[in-house]
Design a protein around this motif. Sequence first.
Motif, PDB file in Angstrom:
ATOM      1  N   TYR A 375       1.438  -1.624  -0.066  1.00 36.36           N
ATOM      2  CA  TYR A 375       0.412   0.127  -0.033  1.00 36.36           C
ATOM      3  C   TYR A 375       1.100   1.334  -0.078  1.00 36.36           C
ATOM      4  O   TYR A 375       0.884   2.223  -0.797  1.00 36.36           O
ATOM      5  N   MET A 376       2.150   0.864   0.426  1.00 36.00           N
ATOM      6  CA  MET A 376       2.777   2.399   1.246  1.00 36.00           C
ATOM      7  C   MET A 376       3.713   2.982  -0.051  1.00 36.00           C
ATOM      8  O   MET A 376       3.534   4.162  -0.564  1.00 36.00           O
ATOM      9  N   ALA A 377       4.275   1.394  -0.957  1.00 35.66           N
ATOM     10  CA  ALA A 377       4.866   2.152  -2.005  1.00 35.66           C
ATOM     11  C   ALA A 377       4.005   2.082  -3.104  1.00 35.66           C
ATOM     12  O   ALA A 377       4.574   3.435  -3.800  1.00 35.66           O
ATOM     13  N   ALA A 378       2.593   1.684  -2.923  1.00 33.59           N
ATOM     14  CA  ALA A 378       2.463   2.498  -4.426  1.00 33.59           C
ATOM     15  C   ALA A 378       1.452   3.751  -3.834  1.00 33.59           C
ATOM     16  O   ALA A 378       0.767   4.251  -5.053  1.00 33.59           O
ATOM     17  N   GLY A 379       1.776   3.956  -2.929  1.00 32.24           N
ATOM     18  CA  GLY A 379       0.827   5.599  -2.664  1.00 32.24           C
ATOM     19  C   GLY A 379      -0.318   5.200  -2.405  1.00 32.24           C
ATOM     20  O   GLY A 379      -0.977   6.655  -2.242  1.00 32.24           O
ATOM     21  N   ALA A 380      -1.314   4.179  -1.185  1.00 27.49           N
ATOM     22  CA  ALA A 380      -2.532   4.023  -0.511  1.00 27.49           C
ATOM     23  C   ALA A 380      -1.554   4.471   0.551  1.00 27.49           C
ATOM     24  O   ALA A 380      -1.114   3.641   1.302  1.00 27.49           O
TER      25      ALA A 380
END
Length: 464
Positions: A375-380
Amino acid sequence: MANKFLLWVLISATLWALIWRFVLIVFNGRSNRKRAVGFFHPYTNDGGGGERVLWCAVKAIQELSPELDCIVYTGDHDASSDSLLGRALDRFGVKLLHPPKVVHLYKRKWIEEATYPRFTMIGQSFGSVYLSWEALCKFTPLYYFDTSGYAFTYPVARMFGCRVVCYTHYPTISLDMLSRVHARNSMYNNEALIAKSALLSRCKVIYYTVFSWMYGFVGSCAHLAMVNSSWTESHIGKLWKIPDRTKRVYPPCDTSGLQVLPLERSTDPPKIISVAQFRPEKAQNRQLEAFSVAIKKLHAESPRPKLQFVGSCRNAEDEKRLQNLKDQAVELKVEEDVEFYKNVTYRDLVRLLGGAIAGIHSMIDEHFGICVVEYMAAGAIPIANNSAGPKMDIVLAEDEQQTGFLAQNVEEYADAIVKVITMPETERLEMAAAARRQADRFSEQRFYEDFKASVRPVLCPTSK
């Protein structure tokens, strides 16, 4: 008297025959070991973080010791070398150097949850002994590598003369589980009937205590134990007591592939993604409840969000859990706002992550939480359970900037959902950017470096 003597002779002869057969099998296993690494991973179609670790571990071994064959022990009868090679790439984006060899297992039912309605934990553990015996009789490698957490197989592998390496995602039993039974808390692994009874709870405490001792013994048979988080390392350290042979290696997360996704994304409607296998401990039902509460808390002028469940089903039980979630969405009157995606490809997963403004996770004592890092890497922005891996290793401040939310109950999850949906765009982008920087700590490249550093002394003891 003569009959008793004859019976004693017969029993003794039978016992010695079994012992001699065992010695012969083990001796032949030791003498016939192949220069290979055997990966014990009975479910090569589970689609979770454990399977990603498997393929990254295979690739790391192929790079570190190309002279060693990589064998995968699997209970999936349709699995072949080429299909597993394609699955690693299509599902996880892992490009193996060459196809792994496959050894099919036909006794997998002995580790399936459905086989043991009661005493499931110890039943599956002893069942894994039988399954590993089948595996090692069919092919005896020089190195036995468990990537699924079946610690009771380690003494068996040692008897076959293998060097034992494991990657432990979570302990089969933890001190937290023991304390919950002591406190008589009802959970997916502690039925309400037992929790309400002092006698049954006491019996279960004894059962867990004995099992934890056994688990500690078999785990200590590993020549190298890699663990995936601070939480797992703490529990394994207390149970196995092999600190000099225990290494923390964070699991591989596709941060580089996901970090190319733009942080700016459509919020019409705002999408919240949930990536997890459809298993009871993942607690997706709690996410649905929180989502329903959040919708009621939103102002009429606020955009109505969508919740997207993305996960895999291993068996009929998982399929039933998925259907129960769909039924629950209808009961909560949010079926028009919830989408379900089963067994999606890696490409589709990336697409879905790229459209979400938040990612939700609700497993208590999640050993690590690969989905949270994704999530964090994807920008969520992550909304994760306030325990274990997410709390101790992942959702931490980055340069004093908040990187996400931690929650424990339905109300806290609902409040976090509302905050993400209603926060100003600039604030959301700042938090998402900080979360993306934090995710760099868990990159796939970092896994390869730490993994190779850990296994090199075992695979290449003479190298410097």
